[in-house]
Design an enzyme around this catalytic site. Structure first.
Site, PDB file in Angstrom:
ATOM      1  N   LYS A 112     -15.016  -2.616   7.311  1.00 50.78           N
ATOM      2  CA  LYS A 112     -13.824  -3.313   6.790  1.00 50.78           C
ATOM      3  C   LYS A 112     -13.270  -4.258   7.838  1.00 50.78           C
ATOM      4  O   LYS A 112     -12.813  -5.364   7.516  1.00 50.78           O
ATOM      5  CB  LYS A 112     -12.752  -2.300   6.377  1.00 50.78           C
ATOM      6  CG  LYS A 112     -11.485  -2.945   5.769  1.00 50.78           C
ATOM      7  CD  LYS A 112     -11.750  -3.533   4.395  1.00 50.78           C
ATOM      8  CE  LYS A 112     -10.580  -4.288   3.780  1.00 50.78           C
ATOM      9  NZ  LYS A 112      -9.361  -3.516   3.529  1.00 50.78           N
ATOM     10  N   ILE A 123       0.843  -1.214   0.000  1.00 44.83           N
ATOM     11  CA  ILE A 123       0.000   0.000   0.000  1.00 44.83           C
ATOM     12  C   ILE A 123       0.869   1.251   0.000  1.00 44.83           C
ATOM     13  O   ILE A 123       0.611   2.218  -0.725  1.00 44.83           O
ATOM     14  CB  ILE A 123      -0.969  -0.029   1.197  1.00 44.83           C
ATOM     15  CG1 ILE A 123      -1.977  -1.168   1.012  1.00 44.83           C
ATOM     16  CG2 ILE A 123      -1.705   1.308   1.346  1.00 44.83           C
ATOM     17  CD1 ILE A 123      -2.867  -1.095  -0.197  1.00 44.83           C
TER      18      ILE A 123
HETATM   19  N1  LIG Z   1      -1.989  -5.030   0.632  1.00 40.71           N
HETATM   20  C1  LIG Z   1      -3.293  -4.772   0.481  1.00 40.71           C
HETATM   21  O1  LIG Z   1      -3.898  -5.073  -0.569  1.00 40.71           O
HETATM   22  C2  LIG Z   1      -4.065  -4.117   1.564  1.00 40.71           C
HETATM   23  C3  LIG Z   1      -3.463  -3.782   2.764  1.00 40.71           C
HETATM   24  N2  LIG Z   1      -4.213  -3.113   3.705  1.00 40.71           N
HETATM   25  C4  LIG Z   1      -3.595  -2.717   4.973  1.00 40.71           C
HETATM   26  O2  LIG Z   1      -2.583  -1.746   4.717  1.00 40.71           O
HETATM   27  C5  LIG Z   1      -1.539  -1.858   5.689  1.00 40.71           C
HETATM   28  C6  LIG Z   1      -0.221  -2.101   4.971  1.00 40.71           C
HETATM   29  O3  LIG Z   1      -0.357  -3.338   4.331  1.00 40.71           O
HETATM   30  P1  LIG Z   1       0.673  -3.817   3.216  1.00 40.71           P
HETATM   31  O4  LIG Z   1       1.154  -2.665   2.429  1.00 40.71           O
HETATM   32  O5  LIG Z   1       0.024  -4.940   2.505  1.00 40.71           O
HETATM   33  O6  LIG Z   1       1.872  -4.367   4.136  1.00 40.71           O
HETATM   34  P2  LIG Z   1       3.341  -4.756   3.673  1.00 40.71           P
HETATM   35  O7  LIG Z   1       3.812  -5.768   4.637  1.00 40.71           O
HETATM   36  O8  LIG Z   1       3.361  -5.002   2.212  1.00 40.71           O
HETATM   37  O9  LIG Z   1       4.161  -3.388   3.888  1.00 40.71           O
HETATM   38  C7  LIG Z   1       4.509  -2.941   5.164  1.00 40.71           C
HETATM   39  C8  LIG Z   1       5.865  -2.313   5.035  1.00 40.71           C
HETATM   40  O10 LIG Z   1       6.224  -1.702   6.269  1.00 40.71           O
HETATM   41  C9  LIG Z   1       7.624  -1.794   6.361  1.00 40.71           C
HETATM   42  N3  LIG Z   1       8.092  -1.602   7.729  1.00 40.71           N
HETATM   43  C10 LIG Z   1       7.793  -2.324   8.827  1.00 40.71           C
HETATM   44  N4  LIG Z   1       8.439  -1.814   9.899  1.00 40.71           N
HETATM   45  C11 LIG Z   1       9.196  -0.770   9.442  1.00 40.71           C
HETATM   46  C12 LIG Z   1      10.096   0.157  10.053  1.00 40.71           C
HETATM   47  N5  LIG Z   1      10.362   0.093  11.352  1.00 40.71           N
HETATM   48  N6  LIG Z   1      10.689   1.098   9.271  1.00 40.71           N
HETATM   49  C13 LIG Z   1      10.426   1.164   7.952  1.00 40.71           C
HETATM   50  N7  LIG Z   1       9.568   0.326   7.297  1.00 40.71           N
HETATM   51  C14 LIG Z   1       8.971  -0.632   8.057  1.00 40.71           C
HETATM   52  C15 LIG Z   1       7.957  -3.182   5.852  1.00 40.71           C
HETATM   53  O11 LIG Z   1       9.309  -3.172   5.472  1.00 40.71           O
HETATM   54  P3  LIG Z   1      10.166  -4.524   5.369  1.00 40.71           P
HETATM   55  O12 LIG Z   1       9.872  -5.008   3.981  1.00 40.71           O
HETATM   56  O13 LIG Z   1      11.579  -4.055   5.546  1.00 40.71           O
HETATM   57  O14 LIG Z   1       9.680  -5.463   6.454  1.00 40.71           O
HETATM   58  C16 LIG Z   1       6.990  -3.315   4.686  1.00 40.71           C
HETATM   59  O15 LIG Z   1       7.605  -2.929   3.479  1.00 40.71           O
HETATM   60  C17 LIG Z   1      -1.951  -3.035   6.595  1.00 40.71           C
HETATM   61  O16 LIG Z   1      -2.639  -2.554   7.734  1.00 40.71           O
HETATM   62  C18 LIG Z   1      -2.900  -3.836   5.703  1.00 40.71           C
HETATM   63  O17 LIG Z   1      -3.814  -4.611   6.468  1.00 40.71           O
HETATM   64  C19 LIG Z   1      -5.506  -2.731   3.499  1.00 40.71           C
HETATM   65  C20 LIG Z   1      -6.125  -3.061   2.326  1.00 40.71           C
HETATM   66  C21 LIG Z   1      -5.480  -3.843   1.321  1.00 40.71           C
HETATM   67  C1  LIG Z   2     -10.540  -8.364   1.825  1.00 34.83           C
HETATM   68  C2  LIG Z   2      -9.286  -9.196   2.042  1.00 34.83           C
HETATM   69  C3  LIG Z   2      -9.561 -10.388   2.886  1.00 34.83           C
HETATM   70  C4  LIG Z   2      -8.832  -9.612   0.661  1.00 34.83           C
HETATM   71  O1  LIG Z   2      -7.900 -10.631   0.680  1.00 34.83           O
HETATM   72  C5  LIG Z   2      -8.228  -8.333   2.720  1.00 34.83           C
HETATM   73  O2  LIG Z   2      -8.475  -7.154   3.012  1.00 34.83           O
HETATM   74  C6  LIG Z   2      -6.890  -8.878   3.115  1.00 34.83           C
HETATM   75  O3  LIG Z   2      -6.472  -9.893   2.549  1.00 34.83           O
HETATM   76  O4  LIG Z   2      -6.305  -8.251   4.030  1.00 34.83           O
END
Ligand SMILES: NC(=O)C1=CN([C@@H]2O[C@H](COP(=O)(O)OP(=O)(O)OC[C@H]3O[C@@H](n4cnc5c(N)ncnc54)[C@H](OP(=O)(O)O)[C@@H]3O)[C@@H](O)[C@H]2O)C=CC1
Ligand SMILES: CC(C)(CO)C(=O)C(=O)O
Length: 339
Positions: free
Chosen positions: A205, A13
């Site tokens: 959500k 994200i």
């Molecule tokens: N992915 C999706 O489709 C969706 C995600 N979300 C929500 O969005 C949020 C982010 O999810 P997502 O992007 O998938 O997560 P990811 O795990 O892909 O990304 C999180 C990032 O945070 C970094 N990170 C963790 N700790 C630190 C730190 N101390 N300093 C710098 N960077 C750090 C990680 O780096 P490193 O790689 O070095 O560990 C990683 O790149 C979550 O709450 C998720 O539930 C919501 C809807 C959809």
């Molecule tokens: C809606 C759903 C379950 C889609 O995979 C999601 O938000 C996640 O995987 O964190």
């Protein structure tokens, strides 16, 4: 905007938001990734500081590449961070933000885009304890679907939206330049709500995640594999009923809000969870299943665990979400023991 926009949590994200912002003419060279450490920054610089986003929701859409600045705590050399987007997993939020607290001032704008609830409440308890010195806090919830294909290369698989509100604002509080810039991106489909309206979307959500994420992790299956199973429907209804009960018991203002009553109707939520989980995201492997398979920390404590926490504060058992939380944690530990 003169000062940079920093992105802490350059994963799926965070990278999507960073690239969309960096594509805006007014933000050339103004988006900076805050990476974990020097090694991570060197890995990024070794590939010409390029982030790649593939858009698979569009036929033959060209992948976009953004050249971005990146730094890490020991290298950062600024007086203040005026605009920060936090997109770490909830469980890593406190540790990540602590490195940057010295740079965050009362007029700084911080936007958290995460699933689940509880992070802001926790940070107000342990980081920004003095309300008069607290920065401007914004919360976002997104339905975009994005996953990592390889290092610094992501796939934007699900086109959704991004809803944002200023924490604690009852009416439609004024936005800030950071939010207005996110609203300029067509792809992100950003809207600005009152905090009350955002809270309804967050609860909606959270219910989706409380049903889909732990159960696909515990059962180690794709989202769509849970469809058309009567027992899954019964289990989801138990989870949803308990979540809604706890929401309304712990947030009376929500219980008195007709819009909340309509959106958080149990039967509507059951249909919506199955539509989003089995149809819209049926081909996804949920983020929690991915975290357990890759032996990463999960967000269970911000999802089902948050329901249990709220319920406990009310003297209410929440045994369904407590059982799901325990099983998800057991699955994570079983996977961690595997070679
Ligand atoms: N992915 C999706 O489709 C969706 C995600 N979300 C929500 O969005 C949020 C982010 O999810 P997502 O992007 O998938 O997560 P990811 O795990 O892909 O990304 C999180 C990032 O945070 C970094 N990170 C963790 N700790 C630190 C730190 N101390 N300093 C710098 N960077 C750090 C990680 O780096 P490193 O790689 O070095 O560990 C990683 O790149 C979550 O709450 C998720 O539930 C919501 C809807 C959809
Ligand atoms: C809606 C759903 C379950 C889609 O995979 C999601 O938000 C996640 O995987 O964190």
């Amino acid at each position: 905007m003169n000062s940079p926009i920093y992105v802490l949590g350059a994963g799926s994200i965070g990278s999507l938001l960073a690239c969309e912002l960096a594509s805006l003419p007014s933000l050339q060279n103004k988006v900076v990734l805050l990476l974990r450490n020097q090694a991570r920054a060197e890995q990024f610089r070794a590939q010409q500081s390029l982030l790649t986003i593939e858009r698979t929701f569009e036929e033959n859409a060209p992948q976009i590449q953004c050249k971005l600045k990146a730094t890490y705590p020991a290298e950062l050399n600024v007086d203040t961070i005026d605009n920060l987007i936090v997109t770490t997993k909830t469980v890593h939020s406190e540790r990540a933000i602590l490195d940057y607290v010295p740079y965050i001032k009362k007029d700084s704008n911080i936007l958290f885009v995460q699933n689940g609830l509880g992070v802001i409440e926790h940070l107000k308890r342990v980081v920004w304890t003095d309300e008069s010195k607290s920065p401007n806090l914004y919360q976002g919830i997104t339905t975009h679907g994005c996953f990592q294909k390889k290092d610094f290369h992501y796939v934007h698989a699900g086109l959704g939206n991004l809803k944002i509100a200023k924490v604690g604002s009852s009416a439609m509080d004024s936005t800030c330049a950071l939010v207005e810039l996110l609203m300029k991106s067509k792809t992100l489909n950003t809207s600005y709500l009152s905090y009350d309206d955002l809270l309804i979307s967050q609860c909606e959500k959270l219910v989706i995640n409380a049903c889909m994420n732990p159960n696909t992790a515990i059962l180690d299956c794709m989202n769509r594999e849970l469809s058309n199973i009567e027992e899954v429907k019964v289990l989801f209804k138990c989870i949803i009923t308990e979540c809604v009960d706890v929401f309304f018991k712990s947030m009376p203002n929500l219980a008195e809000n007709p819009k909340a009553r309509q959106t958080l109707d149990i039967h509507r939520l059951l249909d919506f969870v199955m539509y989003v989980g089995f149809v819209v995201c049926g081909n996804n492997s949920s983020s929690m299943r991915q975290d357990t398979l890759f032996k990463r920390d999960t967000e269970i404590d911000s999802i089902n665990g948050w329901i249990v926490k709220l319920a406990n504060e009310l003297g209410y058992p929440a045994n369904v979400n407590k059982t799901i939380t325990l099983l998800a944690k057991i699955r994570a530990q079983v996977n961690q023991r595997r070679i």
